[in-house]
Design an enzyme around this catalytic site. Sequence first.
Site, short mmCIF file in Angstrom:
data_model
loop_
_atom_site.label_atom_id
_atom_site.label_comp_id
_atom_site.label_asym_id
_atom_site.label_seq_id
_atom_site.Cartn_x
_atom_site.Cartn_y
_atom_site.Cartn_z
N GLU A 276 6.86 -22.01 7.98
CA GLU A 276 7.05 -21.16 9.16
C GLU A 276 8.03 -21.76 10.16
OE1 GLU A 276 3.99 -21.69 12.68
OE2 GLU A 276 2.96 -21.03 10.87
N GLU B 223 0.81 -1.22 0.00
CA GLU B 223 0.00 0.00 0.00
C GLU B 223 0.85 1.27 0.00
OE1 GLU B 223 -3.12 0.36 -0.34
OE2 GLU B 223 -4.00 -1.60 0.09
#
Length: 614
Positions: A446, A415
């Site tokens: 992960e 963004e």
Amino acid sequence: MTASIVSPVLLGIEGGGTRTSVRLVDGAGTTLMNFQTGPAVLSLMTDRELRWHLRAIAERLLYVPQAIGVGLAGARTHVDQERLAKAISRIWPNIPCVATNDLETALAAAPESVKELPRVLVLSGTGSCCFGRTPDGRTAKVGGRGHIIGDRGSACDIGLRALRAVMADLDHRGRMGKLGVAILNALMFNEPDQLIPWSVHATKTEIANLTVTVFAVAQTGDRLTKKILADAAAMLAEDACACASQIAPAGSPVEFVLNGGVMLRNPSFMRDVSRRIRTCWSRRARVIPLARPSVWGAVKLAEGVVRPEIGKACSASQPVAPLTLPAPIADLQVLSDSPTELRNPRSIKLDRLPLPQGIELMLSEDALIPAAVLKEKRALTQVVEKVVAAFQTNGRLFYAGAGTSGRLGVLDASEIPPTFRAPREQVQGIIAGGRQALWSAVEGAEDDVQAGSEAISFRQLDAQDVFIGIAASGRTPFVWGALHEANRRGAFTVLLCFNPAMREAVRKLREPAWKPKVLLTPNVGPEVLTGSTRLKSGTATKLVLNIITTLAMTKVGKVISNLMVDLNPSNVKLRDRAIRILVQLTASTPDQARAALEATGWVVKSAYERLKKG
């Protein structure tokens, strides 16, 4: 087991993109069984598919192995190999095993030297790769990575170069030479333009199969074809020497082991590669072909563990110890103490709540988040100040996380360019498992500490940068690996989590490289849906990241009043907003604002300065 079979019985399995080779051997080296099954690339298989594949092999065996060696393509990292080891243990419980990749098994299949030397496997089949190993276990890898961006000197690379060469030959001379005619004949095409749609849809194997034609034409003395093969040999030798240089001093004794159908089936090409290796490395370099199938390397690895370790469970093979979590962080008690793992007493009856009450419950829980974040105001202020300083000195901000945490970091980073007209590299998001993990789970991503460290290494962080690791429970291994490497490189490091118990765990850490400079640990309490950290923890993460980047961009001049004076007006809505921003800031008319924007290429801040000057 019959008396004629010498113990121990060893099972070797090697899998790749074309096939899986299986060999069962007794202690005297006698082959009891030898067969092939379908392909097995670990990175392309789910856990269930992997178990099915191994179980199908087990069901065909006439004898129970006493040790197993397995090398699969795609088993690159320690986490990959642990995953493979776990699957093997499900099929053959309590049998010692080495779980590794197909490069290790190929290298192990080479005959033993009188003197232990660093070895480099030079592989050229459908794909290509060089893999080196020292006697003390250090490794290096050069090449591979697929036929689009790698696999230099492979069959697929030779096929692609042949296609480009014959089309260029046609364009330059107005006719096809021997190689072009032979390729048309091999593919049963009537004219060259038929190669265009075929090349778009051809598989890697289909393109690699053209190598047979290339070598056949080269035997006629065709100059174009001989140049293609000479270039391929040069690239293989270059990669082999580059691999050797990572594990041995230049020119020192190294053994190069040649493998793969491109070389083993084409002796003159193999001799050319050997000559070029001796030229770029040393005339004394020992260059030998792999004399037996590389599945024998898997058998040899099995033999290496069977005698001292009968009855020991299967384990992964890792030549150099990977980065591992320090004990205070690895302790699962830290995880169980996290509020994110506790049951929320207010939602015990969630499955029976009427929808209106469920909505009220979730919103009331979310309403607790701002107060929890506000308690971290002092630490959060310090983080924003560091990010501002980084931006002012061409530094960058990095987020790293797994799952929801990683996606939120990537979201915030994405963004920044349209909102503040900032370069996309200024704020970067890293997610465990890479791009695919944005929309689907990546097995084991992960839990890979080493992968987190390497991700930071490849992004080349330095002392000008800020790193923020995001982990709801605070324990995610990928994030800690990234944080460790960021610290090692001098970056300012932050850990954002929602587990206050992590503060005590961090205090116990002895090595400075593991310690974040700042800990942000808002206690948002247990999730409405136990353990689902995409809920309150996710909302709190988004709130914290919004605060950091919005205030940092404000402080570096991207905002005047509360208006985005550096937004990128890339669509109708944003262009209209840009006009309104200028009208509000300068008291100009919409037409004047539009004219200023058009004159400055729709750079809002430049248009603002133009209007202010009158």
